[in-house]
Design a protein around this motif. Structure first.
Motif, PDB file in Angstrom:
ATOM      1  N   GLU A  70      -6.117   1.066  10.833  1.00  0.00           N
ATOM      2  CA  GLU A  70      -5.740   1.687   9.568  1.00  0.00           C
ATOM      3  C   GLU A  70      -6.739   1.302   8.470  1.00  0.00           C
ATOM      4  O   GLU A  70      -7.219   0.166   8.418  1.00  0.00           O
ATOM      5  N   TRP A  79      -2.957  -0.884  13.367  1.00  0.00           N
ATOM      6  CA  TRP A  79      -1.596  -0.342  13.355  1.00  0.00           C
ATOM      7  C   TRP A  79      -0.660  -1.352  14.022  1.00  0.00           C
ATOM      8  O   TRP A  79      -1.059  -2.080  14.929  1.00  0.00           O
ATOM      9  N   SER A  88      -5.093   6.618   9.292  1.00  0.00           N
ATOM     10  CA  SER A  88      -4.344   5.935  10.342  1.00  0.00           C
ATOM     11  C   SER A  88      -5.185   5.740  11.591  1.00  0.00           C
ATOM     12  O   SER A  88      -4.724   5.130  12.558  1.00  0.00           O
ATOM     13  N   GLU A 140      -3.822   2.503  -1.018  1.00  0.00           N
ATOM     14  CA  GLU A 140      -3.119   3.574  -0.322  1.00  0.00           C
ATOM     15  C   GLU A 140      -3.723   3.713   1.069  1.00  0.00           C
ATOM     16  O   GLU A 140      -4.916   3.475   1.263  1.00  0.00           O
ATOM     17  N   LYS A 141      -2.879   4.036   2.031  1.00  0.00           N
ATOM     18  CA  LYS A 141      -3.381   4.224   3.396  1.00  0.00           C
ATOM     19  C   LYS A 141      -4.113   5.553   3.468  1.00  0.00           C
ATOM     20  O   LYS A 141      -3.508   6.618   3.412  1.00  0.00           O
ATOM     21  N   SER A 176       5.537   2.592  -1.380  1.00  0.00           N
ATOM     22  CA  SER A 176       4.601   1.493  -1.164  1.00  0.00           C
ATOM     23  C   SER A 176       5.277   0.418  -0.324  1.00  0.00           C
ATOM     24  O   SER A 176       6.344  -0.092  -0.695  1.00  0.00           O
ATOM     25  N   THR A 177       4.673   0.095   0.789  1.00  0.00           N
ATOM     26  CA  THR A 177       5.201  -0.931   1.682  1.00  0.00           C
ATOM     27  C   THR A 177       4.091  -1.919   2.021  1.00  0.00           C
ATOM     28  O   THR A 177       2.930  -1.699   1.703  1.00  0.00           O
ATOM     29  N   ILE A 201       1.219  -4.076   3.643  1.00  0.00           N
ATOM     30  CA  ILE A 201       0.107  -3.869   4.579  1.00  0.00           C
ATOM     31  C   ILE A 201       0.311  -4.868   5.708  1.00  0.00           C
ATOM     32  O   ILE A 201       0.111  -6.067   5.537  1.00  0.00           O
ATOM     33  N   SER A 226       0.851  -1.187   0.000  1.00  0.00           N
ATOM     34  CA  SER A 226       0.000   0.000   0.000  1.00  0.00           C
ATOM     35  C   SER A 226       0.886   1.236   0.000  1.00  0.00           C
ATOM     36  O   SER A 226       1.954   1.245   0.641  1.00  0.00           O
ATOM     37  N   ASN A 227       0.463   2.264  -0.725  1.00  0.00           N
ATOM     38  CA  ASN A 227       1.173   3.537  -0.698  1.00  0.00           C
ATOM     39  C   ASN A 227       0.926   4.183   0.661  1.00  0.00           C
ATOM     40  O   ASN A 227      -0.195   4.570   0.980  1.00  0.00           O
ATOM     41  N   GLN A 228       1.980   4.277   1.444  1.00  0.00           N
ATOM     42  CA  GLN A 228       1.842   4.766   2.820  1.00  0.00           C
ATOM     43  C   GLN A 228       2.688   6.014   3.046  1.00  0.00           C
ATOM     44  O   GLN A 228       3.327   6.180   4.092  1.00  0.00           O
ATOM     45  N   HIS A 251      -6.812   0.969   4.489  1.00  0.00           N
ATOM     46  CA  HIS A 251      -6.082   0.935   3.222  1.00  0.00           C
ATOM     47  C   HIS A 251      -7.111   0.876   2.104  1.00  0.00           C
ATOM     48  O   HIS A 251      -7.760  -0.147   1.880  1.00  0.00           O
TER      49      HIS A 251
END
Length: 745
Positions: free
Chosen positions: A196, A189, A219, A215-216, A161-162, A164, A155-157, A198
């Motif tokens: 969170e 989290w 939060s 994408e996140k 992108s890392t 989930i 996910s684009n955070q 996403h």
């Protein structure tokens, strides 16, 4: 209105459905299992399905008839059970169909079934190290999946992108939260407290839902927080991740389950939250707007009419079980711990009564599916003996235990007490067709010992012609009960000795009684938690056995998987083949049944590893027992697992055990289609070309029946193979692939 709720579980053999001819070495059983009756005399429909502990449930079309069937994932053993929906409107009716389980990708820790690309075929989301693994359903003429994540969802955070992050102790919610037609993800989290969101951008970017692009977006979805060391809920708490409500130091997140759904009929996703150490589901009401969730109140008892009370860590699933197009509710523990739930009553079923609007769940039972299985709680350790001296082998089953009580304190957390028993299943059938009836669920009243992990073994220890009983237990000693009946009489036991001769293997003794060195005296060979075997040699005299420790590492056997655990939980069983040669099968912590040969005249040496009985693997903490139930020459085998249930395998030629070489861990997913198959099968490995493959097909007794070389993809003829379950192995260089398939006629 009275509601027809009938669970019809057809009598299908635990391993495979037999059609026409049968594999060599197997006894024909005519499409039915050996009958089993419960304590009240009612037929148990699927007695040898293996029990259930901590489960997740999902809908999927297994047989491609456009009707949703049922898939059950038990995280205690990462077991998959498959059921075909045979019901009509307003009734629950499923037939147990274990042959489809081989078509489901390997899942670990948790599983969610969702159709993410809206193609009408259910996809699979499951745990992988670091997050979420996804398998897309690409079924056409047969059930088939392909891996879509390499290695996990990202996910684009922010800047990149890392992954989930979803831990093994968390159960995410995967739903369309903003109503745009693609599936979003809610997960806690990494340090807990906040949820969170996403958001899936597939529809926004491509106009359809066939992509997994996230994408996140929040939060602190729902603008609430969960207490770091309790299940307390704090509303309107997430401004700049305000931690004022938390204890000093970093938050300590230990696991939660999430299920987002509209529970009050206002069109907004509310939330059900389960928490480790706590028995209830917390309902949080969403009072926000579409795309902007805000929890405005909560209740800790859901459903209101009969709140869930599952000892620890409930997880909820919603699916239409009775074919009325309304989502029903199934709740089961999510706890990864093996002894933190009421494992024989751990599948709570609620039926949805309302046709529309606010859901109204009616409680039905706390043992959905379990009531149609032999389920002894946590653990199952079978042993055969003719208890009533009628010439038929009865079945005695020990267990780790059933939940006796539980308590919780903020200091020590959740504490559960389990009490082990022996269950006596009397064989009321004939020499050619056994029928087992549950006669006594606390045989010999051994529950009064307040022990755990009673593992029974029978043998004539005092030379008087009858079978005595010895039981291992978690403390590592042996409980001894002397049979004073005499040869040919129904068993009659004297008072028990809870610490026989003060013998002690350490922890989790698992005995077998056998004259190992052929001196006409019964010895004790015991498994134990460290994965090795202890041999206590009987030095006599015959009527008064005396034991000395000969070795605590018999045959250099050690079934511990050092890559996964410090322990092995070995459970031994010796068998003799037609030539009188000993074979040894050893159960283990992660369920493999290890086979050893070269035993006689080699008691001081190292036994030869002859592989594993992969076709009989049925769950963690495996155990093994054997008897001649239907034939004087072909053996019947009963296996136990920590799910609290049994597997049954009939008509085994002992001489064939060990013909299968040791099978290395599979390097990937081997696809077989169609499955079940009639005339031929198609093999491929993720649609890659694999040259010079050595292909071997092995029947359920371990006998190789086909051996050839091919380049994959390839079509393999099944001409000459009898109906049944088979294991296919493929070796190419240093890569190994395995899969199971069913041959029918």
């Amino acid at each position: 209105m009275s509601r027809k709720i009938h669970v019809l579980l057809l009598l299908i053999f635990q391993v495979f459905i037999v059609f026409g001819q049968i594999p060599s070495g197997f006894r024909k059983i005519h499409n039915t299992t050996i009958p089993v009756l419960d304590l009240q005399g009612d037929t148990v429909s699927i007695p040898f399905a293996g029990g259930l502990n901590n489960c997740q449930f999902g809908e999927i079309d297994l047989n491609l008839d456009e009707v949703k069937d049922l898939l059950v994932f038990d995280r205690h053993g990462n077991r998959i059970l498959t059921f075909i929906n045979t019901g009509i409107f307003d009734s629950i009716s499923y037939s147990y169909a274990p042959e489809y389980a081989a078509r489901i990708p390997v899942c670990r820790e948790w599983m969610l079934l969702r159709d993410y690309d809206n193609d009408g075929r259910t996809d699979i989301f499951t745990y992988t190290t670091g997050g979420i693994e996804v398998f897309r359903n690409i079924s056409n003429s047969d059930l088939l999946f392909e891996q879509k994540t390499h290695p996990y969802l990202v996910s684009n955070q922010g800047s990149s992108s890392t992954n989930i992050l979803v831990t093994y102790a968390d159960y995410p919610s995967i739903e369309d939260l903003d109503g745009d037609g693609d599936l979003d993800i809610l997960t806690f989290w990494g340090l807990g407290s906040f949820v969170e969101w996403h958001k899936n951008l597939s529809v926004e970017n491509f106009g359809n839902a066939d992509s997994l692009m996230f994408e996140k977006s929040s939060s602190c979805w729902g603008q609430f927080a969960e207490g770091a060391e309790s299940n307390s809920i704090f509303l309107d708490t997430c401004v700049s991740f305000n931690k004022s409500f938390l204890p000093e130091g970093e938050p300590k997140h230990t696991g939660s389950t999430l299920l987002a759904s509209d529970f009050n009929g206002d069109g907004l996703p509310d939330l059900l939250l389960g928490d480790v150490d706590f028995p209830n589901l917390t309902y949080l009401q969403n009072g926000g707007e579409s795309g902007t969730a805000r929890m405005i109140n909560y209740t800790t008892g859901f459903p209101e009419a009969k709140p869930v009370n599952l000892i620890s860590f409930p997880s909820a699933s919603m699916l239409d079980l009775n074919n009325d197009h309304k989502k029903d509710l199934l709740v089961s523990p999510f706890d990864p711990g093996l002894i933190r739930s009421a494992t024989d009553h751990s599948c709570w079923l609620y039926i949805q009564k309302n046709g529309s609007g606010i859901p109204d769940f009616e409680f039905v039972q706390d043992d959905f599916l379990q009531d149609q299985m032999l389920d002894f709680g946590s653990g199952a350790y079978p042993a055969f003996a003719d208890i009533n001296a009628d010439g038929l082998q009865d079945l005695i089953v020990g267990n780790y235990g059933k939940l006796d009580s539980s308590s919780y304190s903020p200091i020590s957390g959740l504490q559960c007490v389990y009490i082990s028993t022996l269950t006596y299943l009397k064989n009321t059938g004939t020499k050619n067709m056994p029928v087992f009836k549950v006669e006594d669920e606390d045989y010999l009243d051994l529950s009064q010992l307040q022990m755990q992990s009673l593992i029974p073994a029978f043998g004539d220890m005092d030379g008087d012609g009858d079978q005595d009983l010895i039981c291992g237990n978690s403390k590592g000693k042996f409980v001894y009960l002397q049979n004073t009946a005499g040869a040919g009489n129904p068993f009659s036991f004297a008072a028990f000795d809870p610490a026989f001769r003060l013998l002690d293997v350490g922890d989790f003794s698992a005995p077998q009684l056998i004259d190992l060195n052929s001196d006409d005296l019964i010895d004790i060979v015991s498994g134990k938690r460290d994965g090795r075997l202890s041999w206590y040699r009987n030095t006599g005299p015959l009527e008064n056995p005396q034991f000395i420790l000969e070795t605590d590492s018999l045959g250099a056997v050690d079934v511990t998987d050092i890559n996964l655990s410090y322990f092995g939980y070995s459970v031994p069983c010796f068998l003799k083949d037609k030539q009188g040669r000993l074979k040894l099968i050893v159960g283990s912590e992660f369920g493999d049944l290890f086979l050893y040969d070269d035993i006689m005249n080699n008691l001081e040496g190292e036994f030869t590893s002859a592989g594993t009985l992969d076709m009989m693997k049925n769950g963690w903490r495996s155990s093994f027992a054997a008897a001649y139930l239907q034939s004087d020459t072909l053996l019947d085998i009963c296996t136990g697992n920590f799910g609290g249930g049994l597997g049954l395998f009939t008509g085994i030629d002992v001489s064939s055990l060990g013909t299968e070489p040791y099978m290395p861990v599979s390097a990937g997913r081997l696809n077989i289609s169609p499955n079940p198959a009639i005339e031929s099968i198609h093999l491929d490995i993720s649609r890659q070309i694999l040259e010079n493959c050595e292909i071997e097909i092995i029947d359920i007794s371990g006998k190789p029946v086909v051996h050839l070389k091919a380049t994959l993809p390839a079509d393999i003829s099944l001409h000459g193979l009898a109906s049944g379950l088979y294991l296919l192995k493929c070796k190419s260089g240093n890569e190994f692939f395995t899969a199971k398939f069913v041959k029918t006629q």
